[in-house]
Enzyme design. Sequence first.
Site, short mmCIF file in Angstrom:
data_model
loop_
_atom_site.label_atom_id
_atom_site.label_comp_id
_atom_site.label_asym_id
_atom_site.label_seq_id
_atom_site.Cartn_x
_atom_site.Cartn_y
_atom_site.Cartn_z
N ASN A 227 6.71 2.09 -12.80
CA ASN A 227 5.62 1.32 -12.20
C ASN A 227 4.29 2.04 -12.40
O ASN A 227 4.19 3.25 -12.15
CB ASN A 227 5.92 1.19 -10.69
CG ASN A 227 5.06 0.19 -9.97
OD1 ASN A 227 4.90 -0.94 -10.44
ND2 ASN A 227 4.52 0.56 -8.82
N GLU A 297 1.98 -5.25 -7.64
CA GLU A 297 1.03 -4.92 -6.56
C GLU A 297 -0.27 -5.71 -6.71
O GLU A 297 -1.37 -5.18 -6.50
CB GLU A 297 0.75 -3.41 -6.55
CG GLU A 297 1.99 -2.55 -6.46
CD GLU A 297 1.72 -1.05 -6.34
OE1 GLU A 297 0.58 -0.65 -6.05
OE2 GLU A 297 2.68 -0.27 -6.54
N ASP A 299 -3.60 -7.51 -6.49
CA ASP A 299 -4.72 -7.76 -5.58
C ASP A 299 -6.02 -7.57 -6.34
O ASP A 299 -5.99 -7.20 -7.52
CB ASP A 299 -4.66 -6.91 -4.29
CG ASP A 299 -4.72 -5.41 -4.53
OD1 ASP A 299 -5.09 -4.98 -5.64
OD2 ASP A 299 -4.38 -4.65 -3.60
O1 9MR Z 1 -1.05 0.62 0.23
C1 9MR Z 1 -0.57 1.93 0.35
C2 9MR Z 1 -1.32 2.68 1.43
O2 9MR Z 1 -1.08 2.08 2.69
C3 9MR Z 1 -0.90 4.14 1.44
O3 9MR Z 1 -1.71 4.85 2.37
C4 9MR Z 1 -1.04 4.74 0.05
C5 9MR Z 1 -0.51 6.16 0.01
O4 9MR Z 1 0.87 6.20 0.26
O5 9MR Z 1 -0.30 3.97 -0.89
C6 9MR Z 1 -0.72 2.64 -0.99
O6 9MR Z 1 0.06 1.95 -1.94
C7 9MR Z 1 -0.07 2.40 -3.29
C8 9MR Z 1 1.29 2.22 -3.94
O7 9MR Z 1 2.29 2.88 -3.18
C9 9MR Z 1 1.29 2.70 -5.37
N1 9MR Z 1 0.24 2.05 -6.13
C10 9MR Z 1 -1.09 2.09 -5.54
C11 9MR Z 1 -1.05 1.57 -4.11
C12 9MR Z 1 -2.45 1.54 -3.49
O8 9MR Z 1 -2.94 2.84 -3.40
#
Ligand code: 9MR
Length: 390
Positions: A227, A297, A299
């Site tokens: 990913n 993911e 957005d």
């Molecule tokens: O949306 C997620 C956020 O709530 C967390 O604080 C962050 C760190 O763990 O991760 C965000 O999700 C990420 C995803 O796991 C991987 N791709 C990027 C996403 C946005 O940062």
Amino acid sequence: MKYPWVQSERVGCSRRAFLLGATGFAAAMSPIGSAAGAGIYDAPAALATMPGLKDHASAKGILFGTAIAPTKNNLSLSDPAYGSALVTECNVFVAENAMKWGSLEATRGALTFGGADAVATFAERSGAKLRGHTLLWHQNVPGWVEPALGSGGAEAVIRKHIAEVVGRYKGRVHSWDVVNEGVGDAPVARADGLRTTPFLNALGPTYFDIAFDAAHQADPDAVLTYNDYNLEHGAPYNATKRNNVLRLLEGLRKRNVPVQALGVQAHLHTGEMFVERDYARFLNDIAQLGLKIFVTELDVDDRGAPMDVSARDAQCADLVRAFLDVTLAQKACTAVLTWGIADKISWLNLPPQPLRSDGATHRPTVLDDDLKRKPMWQAIARSLLAAAAR
Ligand code: 9MR
């Protein structure tokens, strides 16, 4: 040009996205409406009675879903309106944070599966599939891991973690993000483009092989996914990243590593150009490797768009429509997930992400703060229907 961030050079049937008539989606409703119309969107009231995005996705034979957390920004899965919106729109869910290593094993050996189980249970009770996210990522790594990797036992540490987590949900997971964001962003220090992470430092590039092998042993039926982000837009750094991801996946396939899908994160930006031909070619190269493609993911960061809500919503929706039209033209794509279903729980609207310079909150997802459907919802619905009709 009407849509300056979309380069006019188009491939194949994705061209129709911007040639179709503007209105008539609601008016021309067959069971789930017509495919027509990019650029002009109906008001929330007209969208409210339409079937969910999962039904539009089913018409195309794919899954639609979103990331969820047990509770986020005071919105819990047990909230009736939120829960109902999730179940109406989605037939696949992914844990936004609950299955990350840092959420599961902050203290070595003390596994805490409460949040992860809540997400899995919600998916199962909704009759939806479950994606696992994520086994190895350079973020959200518990503090004890890096020293443990450094003392010669790295492979055993990684294998134990993956066996425990994948094993717990064996047979219940549609697909696992095994390695997340293992390729760096330009300028990348290494010739192979790999990101320097604690796992790479400890084991070199074979950490990919080890992770996918461990996941395959723990759940042979889960679709094992690599990913990553920054693969979608048209800047030179996107081209570099696409190339490096492609080389990584080619190498894994040559070595018979059980990687079965690419997750295209699709964190899109209104301020950046989208070059359909380059992105379509990349998807085709991925499909040629025998890999499935998931949009994992989706957005929109709308910092490049005006403050005015309807203008901004239309720009975000048009960008998503252009992106999905190309993606869904690729038969290897079998699932689309957004990163949150509603603006108020999007990571883009929560610290530490930067807000827009005008102070307005982002409008990155398909439902507004009252959980009403937005133009982006309609753009996705239209793109799914257009793809189903091809
Ligand atoms: O949306 C997620 C956020 O709530 C967390 O604080 C962050 C760190 O763990 O991760 C965000 O999700 C990420 C995803 O796991 C991987 N791709 C990027 C996403 C946005 O940062």
